[in-house]
Enzyme design. Structure first.
Site, short mmCIF file in Angstrom:
data_model
loop_
_atom_site.label_atom_id
_atom_site.label_comp_id
_atom_site.label_asym_id
_atom_site.label_seq_id
_atom_site.Cartn_x
_atom_site.Cartn_y
_atom_site.Cartn_z
CE LYS A 1 34.37 -55.56 -11.12
NZ LYS A 1 32.94 -55.86 -11.11
CG HIS B 1 29.09 -55.63 -13.31
ND1 HIS B 1 28.97 -54.27 -13.09
CD2 HIS B 1 29.78 -56.12 -12.25
CE1 HIS B 1 29.57 -53.96 -11.96
NE2 HIS B 1 30.07 -55.05 -11.43
CE1 TYR C 1 42.24 -51.05 -2.46
CE2 TYR C 1 40.50 -51.34 -4.07
CZ TYR C 1 40.91 -51.17 -2.76
OH TYR C 1 39.97 -51.12 -1.77
CB SER D 1 30.80 -50.51 -9.05
OG SER D 1 31.26 -51.08 -10.25
CG ASP E 1 31.33 -58.14 -9.23
OD1 ASP E 1 30.58 -57.14 -9.31
OD2 ASP E 1 32.51 -58.11 -9.62
NE ARG F 1 35.88 -51.33 -10.98
CZ ARG F 1 35.15 -50.39 -11.57
NH1 ARG F 1 35.57 -49.81 -12.68
NH2 ARG F 1 33.98 -50.04 -11.08
NE ARG G 1 35.64 -52.65 -3.44
CZ ARG G 1 34.90 -52.91 -4.51
NH1 ARG G 1 34.42 -54.11 -4.72
NH2 ARG G 1 34.62 -51.95 -5.38
CB CYS H 1 24.16 -50.09 -7.10
SG CYS H 1 24.62 -48.49 -7.78
#
Ligand code: OXD
Ligand code: MN
Length: 576
Positions: A201, A221, A192, A243, A270, A64, A359, A245
Protein backbone atom coordinates in the site's frame (compact mmCIF):
# COMPACT_ATOMS: atom_id res chain seq x y z
CA UNK A 1 23.57 6.49 -3.23
CA UNK A 2 21.87 3.33 -1.94
CA UNK A 3 24.93 2.39 0.10
CA UNK A 4 25.17 5.85 1.67
CA UNK A 5 21.54 5.80 2.64
CA UNK A 6 21.82 2.31 4.17
CA UNK A 7 24.82 3.50 6.17
CA UNK A 8 22.93 6.55 7.40
CA UNK A 9 19.95 4.45 8.46
CA UNK A 10 22.30 2.02 10.24
CA UNK A 11 24.00 4.88 12.06
CA UNK A 12 20.60 6.05 13.27
CA UNK A 13 19.06 2.68 14.18
CA UNK A 14 22.29 0.94 15.40
CA UNK A 15 21.59 -2.67 14.37
CA UNK A 16 23.94 -5.47 15.44
CA UNK A 17 24.13 -6.79 11.90
CA UNK A 18 23.20 -5.75 8.37
CA UNK A 19 21.92 -8.35 5.92
CA UNK A 20 21.46 -7.54 2.22
CA UNK A 21 18.69 -9.78 0.93
CA UNK A 22 19.40 -11.77 -2.22
CA UNK A 23 16.03 -13.48 -2.48
CA UNK A 24 17.68 -16.89 -2.74
CA UNK A 25 16.03 -20.07 -1.49
CA UNK A 26 18.82 -20.74 1.02
CA UNK A 27 18.38 -17.28 2.51
CA UNK A 28 14.67 -17.88 2.95
CA UNK A 29 15.31 -21.31 4.52
CA UNK A 30 17.66 -19.76 7.06
CA UNK A 31 15.13 -17.04 7.91
CA UNK A 32 12.36 -19.62 8.33
CA UNK A 33 14.64 -21.62 10.61
CA UNK A 34 15.35 -18.51 12.67
CA UNK A 35 11.65 -17.67 12.94
CA UNK A 36 10.72 -21.23 13.92
CA UNK A 37 13.42 -21.09 16.64
CA UNK A 38 12.27 -17.79 18.09
CA UNK A 39 8.54 -18.48 17.82
CA UNK A 40 7.74 -15.93 15.09
CA UNK A 41 6.62 -18.85 12.93
CA UNK A 42 4.79 -22.03 13.90
CA UNK A 43 5.23 -24.91 11.50
CA UNK A 44 1.99 -26.22 10.01
CA UNK A 45 1.25 -29.83 9.09
CA UNK A 46 3.93 -30.78 6.51
CA UNK A 47 1.68 -33.55 5.17
CA UNK A 48 -1.33 -31.37 4.35
CA UNK A 49 0.45 -27.98 4.13
CA UNK A 50 4.11 -28.40 3.14
CA UNK A 51 6.24 -25.29 3.65
CA UNK A 52 3.37 -23.41 5.30
CA UNK A 53 3.84 -21.38 8.45
CA UNK A 54 1.59 -19.62 10.92
CA UNK A 55 2.46 -16.25 12.37
CA UNK A 56 0.59 -14.78 15.32
CA UNK A 57 0.92 -11.03 15.44
CA UNK A 58 0.71 -8.89 18.53
CA UNK A 59 -3.04 -8.80 19.39
CA UNK A 60 -2.91 -4.99 19.19
CA UNK A 61 -1.39 -5.08 15.72
CA UNK A 62 -3.89 -6.73 13.40
CA UNK A 63 -4.83 -4.29 10.60
CA UNK A 64 -3.89 -1.15 8.76
CA UNK A 65 -4.08 1.95 10.96
CA UNK A 66 -5.52 4.73 8.85
CA UNK A 67 -5.59 7.25 11.72
CA UNK A 68 -1.82 6.81 12.16
CA UNK A 69 -1.05 6.98 8.43
CA UNK A 70 0.16 10.35 7.12
CA UNK A 71 1.01 11.97 3.81
CA UNK A 72 3.68 14.58 4.46
CA UNK A 73 3.78 17.05 1.57
CA UNK A 74 5.32 20.52 1.85
CA UNK A 75 1.89 22.09 1.24
CA UNK A 76 -0.96 20.68 3.29
CA UNK A 77 -3.35 21.21 0.36
CA UNK A 78 -1.33 18.80 -1.79
CA UNK A 79 -2.19 15.93 0.57
CA UNK A 80 -5.83 17.03 0.55
CA UNK A 81 -8.67 16.50 2.99
CA UNK A 82 -8.62 12.78 2.13
CA UNK A 83 -5.31 12.30 3.98
CA UNK A 84 -3.90 12.93 7.42
CA UNK A 85 -1.16 15.47 6.93
CA UNK A 86 1.95 16.37 8.86
CA UNK A 87 4.63 18.89 8.01
CA UNK A 88 7.51 16.86 6.49
CA UNK A 89 10.17 18.34 8.76
CA UNK A 90 8.10 17.75 11.86
CA UNK A 91 7.32 14.21 10.71
CA UNK A 92 10.95 13.36 9.99
CA UNK A 93 11.95 14.76 13.37
CA UNK A 94 9.32 12.67 15.11
CA UNK A 95 10.37 9.54 13.24
CA UNK A 96 14.07 10.19 13.92
CA UNK A 97 13.24 10.10 17.62
CA UNK A 98 11.51 6.75 17.23
CA UNK A 99 14.12 5.15 14.94
CA UNK A 100 17.06 6.24 17.10
CA UNK A 101 18.79 3.08 18.35
CA UNK A 102 15.67 0.99 17.67
CA UNK A 103 17.57 -1.87 16.01
CA UNK A 104 20.05 -2.44 18.85
CA UNK A 105 20.38 -6.18 19.32
CA UNK A 106 18.57 -6.76 16.04
CA UNK A 107 19.51 -7.52 12.44
CA UNK A 108 18.79 -4.88 9.85
CA UNK A 109 17.59 -6.39 6.58
CA UNK A 110 18.00 -4.45 3.34
CA UNK A 111 15.40 -5.58 0.81
CA UNK A 112 15.84 -4.38 -2.78
CA UNK A 113 12.60 -5.05 -4.64
CA UNK A 114 10.95 -4.39 -7.95
CA UNK A 115 7.22 -3.68 -8.26
CA UNK A 116 6.26 -5.27 -11.57
CA UNK A 117 8.20 -7.56 -13.91
CA UNK A 118 11.95 -6.97 -13.60
CA UNK A 119 12.30 -6.19 -17.32
CA UNK A 120 9.22 -3.95 -17.64
CA UNK A 121 9.60 -0.24 -18.34
CA UNK A 122 6.37 0.18 -16.37
CA UNK A 123 7.86 -1.29 -13.17
CA UNK A 124 9.32 0.82 -10.37
CA UNK A 125 11.80 -0.22 -7.70
CA UNK A 126 12.20 0.31 -4.00
CA UNK A 127 14.36 -0.69 -1.07
CA UNK A 128 12.85 -1.53 2.29
CA UNK A 129 15.03 -1.53 5.36
CA UNK A 130 13.42 -3.52 8.15
CA UNK A 131 14.26 -5.31 11.39
CA UNK A 132 11.54 -7.93 10.83
CA UNK A 133 12.40 -11.29 9.26
CA UNK A 134 8.65 -11.86 8.89
CA UNK A 135 8.54 -8.80 6.64
CA UNK A 136 11.42 -10.19 4.57
CA UNK A 137 9.64 -13.54 4.11
CA UNK A 138 6.44 -11.78 3.05
CA UNK A 139 8.18 -9.31 0.73
CA UNK A 140 9.88 -12.26 -0.95
CA UNK A 141 6.45 -13.58 -1.92
CA UNK A 142 4.76 -10.24 -2.64
CA UNK A 143 7.49 -8.61 -4.77
CA UNK A 144 10.39 -9.47 -7.07
CA UNK A 145 12.93 -9.18 -4.31
CA UNK A 146 16.71 -9.60 -4.21
CA UNK A 147 19.71 -9.53 -6.52
CA UNK A 148 17.87 -8.90 -9.81
CA UNK A 149 15.99 -5.98 -8.29
CA UNK A 150 19.27 -4.62 -6.91
CA UNK A 151 20.84 -4.78 -10.36
CA UNK A 152 17.90 -2.86 -11.81
CA UNK A 153 18.10 -0.25 -9.04
CA UNK A 154 21.78 0.24 -9.82
CA UNK A 155 20.89 0.66 -13.48
CA UNK A 156 17.89 2.99 -12.92
CA UNK A 157 19.65 5.02 -10.24
CA UNK A 158 16.31 5.80 -8.61
CA UNK A 159 14.17 3.94 -6.10
CA UNK A 160 11.62 4.48 -3.34
CA UNK A 161 13.24 4.42 0.09
CA UNK A 162 11.34 2.62 2.85
CA UNK A 163 12.38 2.50 6.50
CA UNK A 164 10.57 0.10 8.78
CA UNK A 165 10.97 -1.06 12.35
CA UNK A 166 8.52 -3.03 14.44
CA UNK A 167 9.78 -0.94 17.36
CA UNK A 168 7.99 -1.95 20.55
CA UNK A 169 4.68 -2.68 18.76
CA UNK A 170 3.21 -0.01 20.98
CA UNK A 171 0.08 1.50 19.36
CA UNK A 172 1.02 4.79 21.04
CA UNK A 173 4.35 4.78 19.21
CA UNK A 174 3.11 3.78 15.77
CA UNK A 175 3.20 5.91 12.61
CA UNK A 176 3.13 5.19 8.90
CA UNK A 177 4.57 8.28 7.17
CA UNK A 178 4.79 8.99 3.46
CA UNK A 179 6.92 11.68 1.87
CA UNK A 180 5.85 11.53 -1.80
CA UNK A 181 8.04 14.45 -2.85
CA UNK A 182 11.09 12.55 -1.56
CA UNK A 183 9.90 9.07 -2.60
CA UNK A 184 10.33 8.12 1.06
CA UNK A 185 8.32 5.95 3.47
CA UNK A 186 8.89 5.65 7.22
CA UNK A 187 6.93 3.11 9.22
CA UNK A 188 7.38 2.41 12.91
CA UNK A 189 5.65 0.30 15.55
CA UNK A 190 3.68 -2.24 13.50
CA UNK A 191 4.63 -5.53 11.89
CA UNK A 192 1.33 -6.05 10.10
CA UNK A 193 0.39 -6.14 6.42
CA UNK A 194 0.03 -2.79 4.75
CA UNK A 195 1.76 -1.06 7.68
CA UNK A 196 4.93 -3.11 7.31
CA UNK A 197 5.16 -4.68 3.83
CA UNK A 198 6.09 -1.32 2.38
CA UNK A 199 6.02 -2.45 -1.27
CA UNK A 200 2.27 -2.87 -1.07
CA UNK A 201 0.00 0.00 0.00
CA UNK A 202 2.75 2.49 0.95
CA UNK A 203 4.79 2.20 -2.24
CA UNK A 204 2.55 0.66 -4.93
CA UNK A 205 -0.40 2.91 -4.07
CA UNK A 206 0.39 5.99 -1.96
CA UNK A 207 3.82 6.87 -3.34
CA UNK A 208 3.12 5.40 -6.78
CA UNK A 209 -0.12 7.36 -7.19
CA UNK A 210 1.92 10.53 -6.71
CA UNK A 211 4.63 9.28 -9.08
CA UNK A 212 1.94 8.26 -11.59
CA UNK A 213 0.42 11.72 -11.56
CA UNK A 214 3.72 13.38 -12.36
CA UNK A 215 4.57 10.76 -15.00
CA UNK A 216 1.15 10.45 -16.68
CA UNK A 217 -0.23 7.09 -15.53
CA UNK A 218 -2.50 5.69 -12.78
CA UNK A 219 -1.71 3.56 -9.70
CA UNK A 220 -4.96 1.94 -8.62
CA UNK A 221 -6.48 -0.37 -5.98
CA UNK A 222 -7.68 -2.82 -8.62
CA UNK A 223 -7.65 -6.48 -9.49
CA UNK A 224 -6.65 -7.50 -13.01
CA UNK A 225 -8.23 -10.47 -14.75
CA UNK A 226 -8.65 -11.86 -18.21
CA UNK A 227 -12.02 -13.24 -19.27
CA UNK A 228 -11.67 -15.67 -22.15
CA UNK A 229 -14.82 -16.53 -24.09
CA UNK A 230 -15.46 -19.83 -25.85
CA UNK A 231 -14.18 -18.23 -29.07
CA UNK A 232 -10.79 -17.84 -27.40
CA UNK A 233 -10.92 -14.03 -27.23
CA UNK A 234 -9.48 -12.64 -24.00
CA UNK A 235 -10.77 -9.40 -22.48
CA UNK A 236 -8.82 -7.84 -19.68
CA UNK A 237 -10.77 -6.24 -16.89
CA UNK A 238 -9.51 -4.10 -13.99
CA UNK A 239 -11.73 -3.79 -10.93
CA UNK A 240 -11.64 -1.41 -7.96
CA UNK A 241 -13.41 -2.51 -4.80
CA UNK A 242 -12.80 -1.40 -1.22
CA UNK A 243 -10.76 -3.70 1.05
CA UNK A 244 -12.38 -7.05 1.86
CA UNK A 245 -15.20 -6.69 -0.72
CA UNK A 246 -14.34 -9.74 -2.80
CA UNK A 247 -11.57 -8.62 -5.18
CA UNK A 248 -9.62 -11.80 -4.53
CA UNK A 249 -12.69 -13.98 -5.14
CA UNK A 250 -13.58 -12.18 -8.35
CA UNK A 251 -10.02 -12.27 -9.69
CA UNK A 252 -10.03 -16.08 -9.57
CA UNK A 253 -13.73 -16.78 -10.15
CA UNK A 254 -14.70 -20.22 -11.43
CA UNK A 255 -17.30 -19.99 -14.21
CA UNK A 256 -20.48 -21.80 -13.10
CA UNK A 257 -22.32 -24.57 -14.86
CA UNK A 258 -23.43 -23.45 -18.28
CA UNK A 259 -20.15 -21.54 -18.83
CA UNK A 260 -18.13 -24.42 -20.18
CA UNK A 261 -15.61 -23.03 -22.62
CA UNK A 262 -15.10 -19.81 -20.64
CA UNK A 263 -11.77 -19.39 -18.92
CA UNK A 264 -10.44 -16.96 -16.32
CA UNK A 265 -6.89 -15.62 -16.24
CA UNK A 266 -5.82 -14.23 -12.88
CA UNK A 267 -3.25 -11.44 -13.10
CA UNK A 268 -3.67 -9.74 -9.74
CA UNK A 269 -6.11 -9.19 -6.90
CA UNK A 270 -5.21 -5.86 -5.33
CA UNK A 271 -3.09 -3.33 -7.21
CA UNK A 272 -2.92 -2.30 -10.84
CA UNK A 273 -0.71 0.24 -12.58
CA UNK A 274 -2.36 1.59 -15.71
CA UNK A 275 -0.33 3.24 -18.45
CA UNK A 276 -1.62 4.90 -21.63
CA UNK A 277 -0.08 2.98 -24.52
CA UNK A 278 1.08 4.26 -27.86
CA UNK A 279 -1.95 2.57 -29.41
CA UNK A 280 -4.35 4.80 -27.43
CA UNK A 281 -5.40 2.00 -25.08
CA UNK A 282 -4.76 1.63 -21.37
CA UNK A 283 -2.23 -1.08 -20.45
CA UNK A 284 -2.03 -2.72 -17.04
CA UNK A 285 0.61 -4.42 -14.96
CA UNK A 286 0.28 -5.91 -11.51
CA UNK A 287 3.17 -4.51 -9.50
CA UNK A 288 2.85 -7.36 -7.00
CA UNK A 289 3.94 -10.99 -7.29
CA UNK A 290 1.68 -12.48 -4.62
CA UNK A 291 -1.59 -12.36 -2.74
CA UNK A 292 -2.00 -11.01 0.78
CA UNK A 293 -5.61 -12.09 1.05
CA UNK A 294 -8.24 -12.15 3.77
CA UNK A 295 -8.60 -15.76 5.01
CA UNK A 296 -12.04 -15.88 6.71
CA UNK A 297 -14.80 -16.74 4.29
CA UNK A 298 -12.38 -18.39 1.83
CA UNK A 299 -13.63 -21.92 1.19
CA UNK A 300 -14.08 -24.56 -1.47
CA UNK A 301 -17.50 -23.07 -2.05
CA UNK A 302 -16.61 -19.35 -2.19
CA UNK A 303 -13.19 -19.59 -3.77
CA UNK A 304 -11.89 -23.09 -4.62
CA UNK A 305 -8.93 -21.61 -6.51
CA UNK A 306 -7.72 -19.75 -3.43
CA UNK A 307 -8.12 -22.83 -1.31
CA UNK A 308 -6.11 -24.87 -3.80
CA UNK A 309 -3.19 -22.42 -3.81
CA UNK A 310 -3.10 -22.35 0.00
CA UNK A 311 -2.02 -25.94 0.42
CA UNK A 312 1.74 -25.27 0.13
CA UNK A 313 4.36 -22.50 0.40
CA UNK A 314 2.06 -20.04 2.17
CA UNK A 315 2.32 -17.87 5.24
CA UNK A 316 -0.80 -17.59 7.40
CA UNK A 317 -1.16 -14.68 9.80
CA UNK A 318 -3.63 -14.72 12.70
CA UNK A 319 -5.67 -17.74 11.67
CA UNK A 320 -6.70 -20.54 14.07
CA UNK A 321 -5.11 -23.98 14.19
CA UNK A 322 -6.58 -27.50 14.24
CA UNK A 323 -5.34 -30.37 16.44
CA UNK A 324 -3.29 -31.71 13.53
CA UNK A 325 -1.74 -28.29 12.84
CA UNK A 326 -3.73 -27.23 9.85
CA UNK A 327 -4.67 -23.58 9.46
CA UNK A 328 -8.32 -22.88 10.19
CA UNK A 329 -10.68 -19.95 9.76
CA UNK A 330 -14.39 -19.24 9.88
CA UNK A 331 -16.08 -20.34 6.67
CA UNK A 332 -14.11 -23.59 6.27
CA UNK A 333 -16.68 -26.38 6.44
CA UNK A 334 -14.22 -29.02 7.63
CA UNK A 335 -11.82 -29.22 10.51
CA UNK A 336 -12.14 -27.84 13.97
CA UNK A 337 -9.96 -25.24 15.59
CA UNK A 338 -8.30 -26.10 18.88
CA UNK A 339 -6.28 -22.88 19.08
CA UNK A 340 -7.49 -19.40 18.26
CA UNK A 341 -5.47 -16.72 16.45
CA UNK A 342 -3.86 -15.65 19.70
CA UNK A 343 -2.69 -19.22 20.35
CA UNK A 344 -5.18 -19.72 23.21
CA UNK A 345 -7.44 -22.80 23.45
CA UNK A 346 -10.36 -22.04 21.15
CA UNK A 347 -13.47 -20.94 23.01
CA UNK A 348 -16.33 -19.71 20.80
CA UNK A 349 -17.48 -17.49 23.67
CA UNK A 350 -14.22 -15.54 23.28
CA UNK A 351 -14.81 -14.71 19.61
CA UNK A 352 -13.82 -16.24 16.29
CA UNK A 353 -10.92 -18.68 15.93
CA UNK A 354 -9.37 -16.61 13.15
CA UNK A 355 -9.12 -12.83 13.40
CA UNK A 356 -11.57 -11.26 10.89
CA UNK A 357 -8.58 -9.63 9.15
CA UNK A 358 -6.39 -12.76 9.27
CA UNK A 359 -4.46 -13.23 6.06
CA UNK A 360 -2.61 -15.58 3.77
CA UNK A 361 0.49 -14.68 1.79
CA UNK A 362 1.13 -16.79 -1.28
CA UNK A 363 2.80 -16.40 -4.67
CA UNK A 364 0.58 -15.47 -7.60
CA UNK A 365 2.01 -18.27 -9.71
CA UNK A 366 0.37 -20.87 -7.46
CA UNK A 367 -3.21 -19.89 -8.26
CA UNK A 368 -4.72 -22.51 -10.62
CA UNK A 369 -5.95 -19.67 -12.88
CA UNK A 370 -2.40 -18.33 -13.34
CA UNK A 371 -1.72 -17.93 -17.05
CA UNK A 372 1.49 -15.93 -17.02
CA UNK A 373 0.48 -12.63 -18.66
CA UNK A 374 1.33 -10.80 -15.45
CA UNK A 375 4.98 -11.29 -16.47
CA UNK A 376 4.47 -9.44 -19.78
CA UNK A 377 6.72 -6.35 -19.72
CA UNK A 378 4.23 -4.29 -21.73
CA UNK A 379 1.27 -5.36 -19.56
CA UNK A 380 -2.18 -6.22 -20.91
CA UNK A 381 -4.69 -3.92 -22.67
CA UNK A 382 -7.72 -3.16 -20.50
CA UNK A 383 -11.19 -3.38 -22.11
CA UNK A 384 -13.27 -2.60 -19.02
CA UNK A 385 -12.85 -0.93 -15.65
CA UNK A 386 -15.29 -2.05 -12.98
CA UNK A 387 -16.00 -0.09 -9.81
CA UNK A 388 -17.91 -1.67 -6.95
CA UNK A 389 -18.91 -1.19 -3.36
CA UNK A 390 -20.76 -2.96 -0.61
CA UNK A 391 -24.23 -1.38 -0.60
CA UNK A 392 -27.29 -3.03 0.92
CA UNK A 393 -29.68 -0.70 -0.84
CA UNK A 394 -30.15 1.58 -3.83
CA UNK A 395 -27.17 0.76 -6.03
CA UNK A 396 -28.06 -1.60 -8.90
CA UNK A 397 -26.32 -4.89 -9.66
CA UNK A 398 -24.65 -3.48 -12.75
CA UNK A 399 -24.54 -0.30 -14.78
CA UNK A 400 -22.31 1.08 -17.48
CA UNK A 401 -21.22 4.68 -17.79
CA UNK A 402 -22.11 6.65 -20.89
CA UNK A 403 -18.69 8.18 -21.25
CA UNK A 404 -15.31 8.32 -19.55
CA UNK A 405 -16.40 11.46 -17.64
CA UNK A 406 -19.52 9.71 -16.43
CA UNK A 407 -17.35 6.75 -15.39
CA UNK A 408 -15.05 9.04 -13.41
CA UNK A 409 -18.13 10.43 -11.67
CA UNK A 410 -19.25 6.86 -10.87
CA UNK A 411 -15.82 6.10 -9.45
CA UNK A 412 -15.60 9.30 -7.45
CA UNK A 413 -19.08 8.67 -6.02
CA UNK A 414 -18.25 5.16 -4.83
CA UNK A 415 -19.32 4.36 -1.30
CA UNK A 416 -19.12 1.23 0.75
CA UNK A 417 -19.88 -0.22 4.14
CA UNK A 418 -16.58 -0.51 6.07
CA UNK A 419 -14.94 -3.90 6.78
CA UNK A 420 -12.36 -5.34 9.18
CA UNK A 421 -9.41 -4.61 6.87
CA UNK A 422 -8.75 -1.42 8.81
CA UNK A 423 -9.21 -0.70 12.50
CA UNK A 424 -12.42 1.17 13.36
CA UNK A 425 -16.17 0.58 13.14
CA UNK A 426 -17.39 -2.03 10.66
CA UNK A 427 -20.51 -1.61 8.50
CA UNK A 428 -20.63 2.17 8.30
CA UNK A 429 -21.19 3.64 4.81
CA UNK A 430 -18.34 5.88 3.78
CA UNK A 431 -17.38 7.46 0.48
CA UNK A 432 -14.42 5.63 -0.98
CA UNK A 433 -13.74 7.06 -4.45
CA UNK A 434 -12.17 4.46 -6.75
CA UNK A 435 -11.61 2.39 -3.53
CA UNK A 436 -8.59 4.65 -2.97
CA UNK A 437 -9.66 6.57 0.14
CA UNK A 438 -6.97 4.97 2.32
CA UNK A 439 -4.41 4.86 -0.47
CA UNK A 440 -4.45 7.98 -2.64
CA UNK A 441 -1.17 9.74 -1.89
CA UNK A 442 -2.38 13.22 -2.87
CA UNK A 443 -5.41 15.51 -2.95
CA UNK A 444 -8.46 13.63 -4.28
CA UNK A 445 -9.54 16.73 -6.24
CA UNK A 446 -6.26 16.58 -8.20
CA UNK A 447 -6.66 12.83 -8.53
CA UNK A 448 -10.10 13.19 -10.14
CA UNK A 449 -8.64 15.76 -12.54
CA UNK A 450 -5.81 13.37 -13.36
CA UNK A 451 -8.34 10.62 -14.14
CA UNK A 452 -10.24 12.97 -16.46
CA UNK A 453 -7.01 13.97 -18.22
CA UNK A 454 -5.88 10.38 -18.69
CA UNK A 455 -9.25 9.62 -20.32
CA UNK A 456 -8.88 12.54 -22.66
CA UNK A 457 -5.48 11.30 -23.74
CA UNK A 458 -6.81 7.86 -24.78
CA UNK A 459 -8.14 7.17 -28.27
CA UNK A 460 -9.63 3.89 -27.15
CA UNK A 461 -10.44 4.14 -23.43
CA UNK A 462 -11.87 1.16 -21.55
CA UNK A 463 -15.62 1.15 -20.89
CA UNK A 464 -16.41 1.90 -17.23
CA UNK A 465 -18.92 -0.09 -15.14
CA UNK A 466 -20.26 -0.09 -11.59
CA UNK A 467 -21.37 -3.26 -9.82
CA UNK A 468 -22.92 -4.07 -6.45
CA UNK A 469 -23.01 -7.74 -5.39
CA UNK A 470 -24.31 -6.89 -1.93
CA UNK A 471 -27.94 -5.77 -2.29
CA UNK A 472 -30.30 -7.10 0.42
CA UNK A 473 -34.05 -7.55 0.43
CA UNK A 474 -36.49 -6.44 3.13
CA UNK A 475 -35.65 -9.58 5.14
CA UNK A 476 -31.96 -8.79 5.07
CA UNK A 477 -31.13 -11.59 2.60
CA UNK A 478 -28.70 -11.10 -0.26
CA UNK A 479 -30.64 -10.74 -3.52
CA UNK A 480 -27.83 -11.83 -5.81
CA UNK A 481 -25.98 -15.13 -5.22
CA UNK A 482 -22.55 -13.61 -5.88
CA UNK A 483 -19.26 -15.56 -6.09
CA UNK A 484 -19.12 -17.80 -9.20
CA UNK A 485 -22.47 -16.47 -10.40
CA UNK A 486 -20.90 -13.03 -10.85
CA UNK A 487 -19.62 -14.58 -14.07
CA UNK A 488 -23.05 -13.78 -15.54
CA UNK A 489 -22.42 -10.08 -14.97
CA UNK A 490 -18.87 -10.38 -16.31
CA UNK A 491 -20.30 -11.94 -19.45
CA UNK A 492 -22.51 -8.89 -19.98
CA UNK A 493 -19.53 -6.61 -19.34
CA UNK A 494 -17.26 -8.24 -21.91
CA UNK A 495 -20.09 -8.48 -24.41
CA UNK A 496 -20.76 -4.77 -23.90
CA UNK A 497 -17.08 -4.12 -24.54
CA UNK A 498 -17.50 -6.10 -27.76
CA UNK A 499 -20.60 -4.03 -28.53
CA UNK A 500 -22.85 -7.07 -28.74
CA UNK A 501 -24.83 -7.18 -25.44
CA UNK A 502 -28.24 -5.56 -25.17
CA UNK A 503 -28.90 -2.68 -22.79
CA UNK A 504 -31.33 0.04 -21.97
CA UNK A 505 -30.55 3.64 -21.16
CA UNK A 506 -31.52 4.83 -17.69
CA UNK A 507 -30.87 8.24 -16.13
CA UNK A 508 -27.99 6.83 -14.05
CA UNK A 509 -26.36 4.76 -16.80
CA UNK A 510 -26.77 1.86 -19.20
CA UNK A 511 -28.17 -1.32 -17.75
CA UNK A 512 -29.00 -4.76 -19.04
CA UNK A 513 -32.71 -5.41 -19.49
CA UNK A 514 -33.96 -8.38 -17.47
CA UNK A 515 -33.19 -10.58 -20.43
CA UNK A 516 -29.65 -9.41 -21.10
CA UNK A 517 -28.08 -11.21 -18.13
CA UNK A 518 -28.20 -14.98 -18.28
CA UNK A 519 -30.25 -16.25 -15.31
CA UNK A 520 -30.45 -19.85 -16.42
CA UNK A 521 -29.59 -22.26 -13.63
CA UNK A 522 -29.83 -19.77 -10.73
CA UNK A 523 -32.66 -18.99 -8.41
CA UNK A 524 -32.99 -15.33 -9.29
CA UNK A 525 -36.45 -14.53 -10.61
CA UNK A 526 -37.06 -11.97 -13.31
CA UNK A 527 -38.85 -9.99 -10.63
CA UNK A 528 -35.80 -9.95 -8.35
CA UNK A 529 -33.66 -9.04 -11.33
CA UNK A 530 -36.04 -6.16 -12.00
CA UNK A 531 -35.57 -4.98 -8.43
CA UNK A 532 -31.80 -5.35 -8.66
CA UNK A 533 -31.86 -3.08 -11.70
CA UNK A 534 -34.54 -0.63 -10.57
CA UNK A 535 -33.81 3.09 -10.34
CA UNK A 536 -35.56 4.68 -7.38
CA UNK A 537 -35.76 8.22 -8.66
CA UNK A 538 -36.20 10.05 -5.35
CA UNK A 539 -33.62 7.96 -3.51
CA UNK A 540 -31.14 8.58 -6.34
CA UNK A 541 -31.77 12.31 -6.25
CA UNK A 542 -31.04 12.20 -2.53
CA UNK A 543 -27.88 10.14 -3.23
CA UNK A 544 -26.78 12.66 -5.87
CA UNK A 545 -27.19 15.53 -3.49
CA UNK A 546 -25.02 13.67 -0.95
CA UNK A 547 -22.44 12.93 -3.65
CA UNK A 548 -22.46 16.59 -4.64
CA UNK A 549 -21.96 17.70 -1.06
CA UNK A 550 -19.11 15.23 -0.70
CA UNK A 551 -17.40 16.28 -3.93
CA UNK A 552 -17.82 19.97 -3.19
CA UNK A 553 -16.09 19.47 0.15
CA UNK A 554 -12.90 19.36 -1.97
CA UNK A 555 -13.38 23.05 -2.72
CA UNK A 556 -11.97 24.98 -5.64
CA UNK A 557 -9.57 22.26 -6.75
CA UNK A 558 -12.45 19.96 -7.66
CA UNK A 559 -12.76 19.70 -11.47
CA UNK A 560 -15.99 21.43 -12.43
CA UNK A 561 -16.55 18.75 -15.11
CA UNK A 562 -17.60 16.34 -12.36
CA UNK A 563 -20.33 18.68 -11.12
CA UNK A 564 -21.48 19.31 -14.70
CA UNK A 565 -21.71 15.54 -15.19
CA UNK A 566 -23.59 15.14 -11.91
CA UNK A 567 -26.05 17.84 -12.98
CA UNK A 568 -26.59 16.05 -16.26
CA UNK A 569 -27.55 12.86 -14.40
CA UNK A 570 -29.74 14.82 -12.03
CA UNK A 571 -31.60 16.46 -14.91
CA UNK A 572 -32.07 13.07 -16.57
CA UNK A 573 -33.59 11.78 -13.31
CA UNK A 574 -35.96 14.76 -13.09
CA UNK A 575 -37.03 14.26 -16.70
CA UNK A 576 -37.56 10.53 -16.33
C1 OXD B 1 -5.50 -5.01 1.58
C2 OXD B 1 -6.39 -3.90 1.94
O1 OXD B 1 -4.82 -5.58 2.43
O2 OXD B 1 -6.96 -3.28 1.04
O3 OXD B 1 -5.45 -5.33 0.38
O4 OXD B 1 -6.54 -3.61 3.14
MN1 MN C 1 -6.42 -3.90 -0.88
Amino acid sequence: MLKDWVERVAALTEPDRIHWCTGEEAENDALVELMLDNGTFVSLNPGTHPKCYLHRSDPEDVARVEHLTFVCTTEREDAGPNNNWMDPEEAEEKMRGLFEGCMRGRTMYVIPYCMGPIDSPLSRCGVEITDSPYVVANMRIMTRMGSEALARIERDGTFVRGMHSTGELDPERRFIMHFPEKLLIQSYGSGYGGNALLGKKCHALRIASHQARTEGWLAEHMLIMGVENPQGEVFYVAGAFPSACGKTNLAMIIPPEGYEGWKIHTLGDDICWLHPGEDGRLWAINPEAGFFGVAPGTSAETNPNALAMLSHDAIFTNVGETADHQPWWEGLPDGEPVLDWKGNPYDPAQGPAAHPNSRFTVALKYVPTYTGECEAPQGVPISAIVFGGRRERLVPLIMESESWQHGVLMGSAMASETTAAATGAVGVVRRDPMAMKPFCGYNYADYFRHWLEIGESLDDPPAIFHVNWFRKDADGKFMWPGFGENMRVLEWIVNRALGKAGYKDTPIGRMPTRHDVNLEGIKVSLETMGELMAVDREAWQQELSEIREYLESYGDRLPQELITELERVNTALSDA
